[in-house]
Design a protein around this motif. Structure first.
Motif, short mmCIF file in Angstrom:
data_model
loop_
_atom_site.label_atom_id
_atom_site.label_comp_id
_atom_site.label_asym_id
_atom_site.label_seq_id
_atom_site.Cartn_x
_atom_site.Cartn_y
_atom_site.Cartn_z
N ALA A 164 53.81 18.89 19.42
CA ALA A 164 52.81 18.48 18.69
C ALA A 164 51.17 18.41 19.95
CB ALA A 164 52.94 16.70 18.29
N SER A 165 52.33 18.45 21.82
CA SER A 165 51.18 18.85 22.32
C SER A 165 50.44 19.84 22.62
CB SER A 165 52.16 18.82 23.64
OG SER A 165 53.19 16.68 23.86
N ILE A 166 51.96 21.09 22.34
CA ILE A 166 51.33 22.80 22.17
C ILE A 166 50.56 23.01 20.80
CG2 ILE A 166 51.71 24.57 21.53
CD1 ILE A 166 54.71 24.04 22.62
N ASN A 167 50.13 21.83 20.20
CA ASN A 167 48.64 21.35 18.91
C ASN A 167 47.49 20.95 19.31
OD1 ASN A 167 50.38 23.28 17.58
ND2 ASN A 167 51.13 21.79 16.22
N LYS A 168 47.75 20.14 20.68
CA LYS A 168 47.17 19.55 21.11
C LYS A 168 45.59 20.36 21.89
CE LYS A 168 48.57 14.78 21.39
NZ LYS A 168 48.78 13.87 22.00
N MET A 169 47.05 21.45 22.89
CA MET A 169 46.35 21.99 23.28
C MET A 169 45.47 23.59 22.68
SD MET A 169 47.09 20.78 25.99
CE MET A 169 48.06 19.15 26.53
N VAL A 170 46.17 23.50 21.53
CA VAL A 170 45.34 24.32 20.79
C VAL A 170 43.48 24.06 20.16
CG1 VAL A 170 45.97 26.03 18.65
CG2 VAL A 170 47.38 26.26 20.47
N ASN A 171 44.08 22.93 19.77
CA ASN A 171 42.40 21.74 19.02
C ASN A 171 41.64 21.62 20.01
OD1 ASN A 171 44.29 21.81 16.55
ND2 ASN A 171 45.29 19.68 17.18
N TRP A 172 42.07 21.10 21.58
CA TRP A 172 41.20 21.36 22.80
C TRP A 172 40.95 22.87 23.48
CZ3 TRP A 172 44.91 16.96 24.97
CH2 TRP A 172 44.52 15.83 24.32
N SER A 173 41.43 24.49 22.55
CA SER A 173 41.13 25.22 23.18
C SER A 173 41.41 25.19 24.49
CB SER A 173 39.54 25.71 22.68
OG SER A 173 39.31 25.31 21.87
N ILE A 174 42.13 24.59 25.41
CA ILE A 174 43.26 25.22 26.39
C ILE A 174 44.59 26.10 26.37
CG2 ILE A 174 44.51 24.35 27.90
CD1 ILE A 174 43.20 21.81 27.33
N SER B 20 42.75 29.11 28.76
CA SER B 20 41.67 28.97 28.88
C SER B 20 41.45 28.91 30.39
CB SER B 20 41.19 28.26 28.15
OG SER B 20 39.41 28.69 28.20
N THR B 21 40.83 29.84 31.06
CA THR B 21 39.76 29.02 32.44
C THR B 21 39.53 28.05 32.28
OG1 THR B 21 38.11 30.46 31.60
CG2 THR B 21 39.91 31.50 32.99
#
Length: 234
Positions: A170-180, A193-194
């Motif tokens: 779920a945390s990984i998916n958040k990072m994907v959704n936030w484009s991190i 992402s930088t």
């Protein structure tokens, strides 16, 4: 961010030219005043989470060419533009008024509350990003490597193995959704992402580390937090 220093001048009001832009109507009755590409760039910044040269080179060029104009329009919305020429990334932040400005201003952008696993993952990704920057390399990470590293936090999180895996994903998916974490051509492998190095200020990192330390030392509190619904904070 630097504070804007206001200085008194000896100019008369008539001597100071107000900024003006050529009005461009895209169709009869169009209420806007900007070129379509400038408007598209503004929309991209407002939609977020950020604009980058790597993923939108055309809009990035427009941003550089019309930076002053775009900053002004964002300022009207109580937002400020953060632009880093080295990483070629730009995004918006809430405008910080002068300390002597006494009237309240609304918060436009809202933050999110991070869970224990979110915090640990963000700190790990930032550390990987710093290592890559030292080698001038982009960093790509896979799910297996993230799980292997994060597994050491399973006991501290107060979750069993199955719960921890579920919440880590779920945390990984958040990072994907936030484009991190940016998707790549390979499934379950992402580029960091930088922008992560820009959105996390030293103050932010200190706060995350302090909260992480608190939750790490109180496993029961971590489990309760993970089970609680996500809460936004201004």
């Amino acid at each position: 961010m630097d504070d804007l220093e206001l200085r008194e001048t000896a100019f008369e009001a008539d001597d100071v030219a107000s900024p003006s832009y050529d009005r461009i109507q895209l169709w009869p009755g169009d209420p806007g005043t900007l070129d379509l590409d400038v408007r598209r760039t503004l929309v991209a910044l407002l939609r977020g989470p950020y604009l980058s040269q790597h993923h939108a080179p055309d809009l990035w060029s427009v941003l550089l060419a019309h930076e002053h104009e775009i900053r002004s329009r964002l300022g009207d919305l109580l937002l400020e533009l953060t632009l880093d020429a080295n990483t070629e990334v730009a995004f918006t932040r809430n405008l910080t008024p002068d300390p002597e400005f006494e009237r309240p201003i609304p918060t436009v952008l809202r933050g999110v509350t991070l869970t224990f696993i979110d915090s640990a993952l963000l700190l790990h990704l930032r550390q990987l990003l710093l290592q890559g920057a030292a080698r001038q390399e982009r960093i790509v990470v896979g799910r297996d490597a993230l799980e292997a590293h994060m597994r050491s936090y399973a006991v501290s999180s107060g979750n069993d193995a199955a719960q921890f895996t579920k919440r880590l994903l779920a945390s990984i998916n958040k990072m994907v959704n936030w484009s991190i974490l940016l998707t790549t051509d390979t499934d379950e492998r992402w580029e960091i992402s930088t922008v992560l190095g820009l959105i996390l200020t030293a103050e932010d990192i200190g706060g995350i580390e302090a909260e992480y330390a608190r939750l790490r030392d109180q496993p029961g509190a971590q489990a309760a937090e993970e089970d609680a619904p996500s809460e936004e904070k201004a």
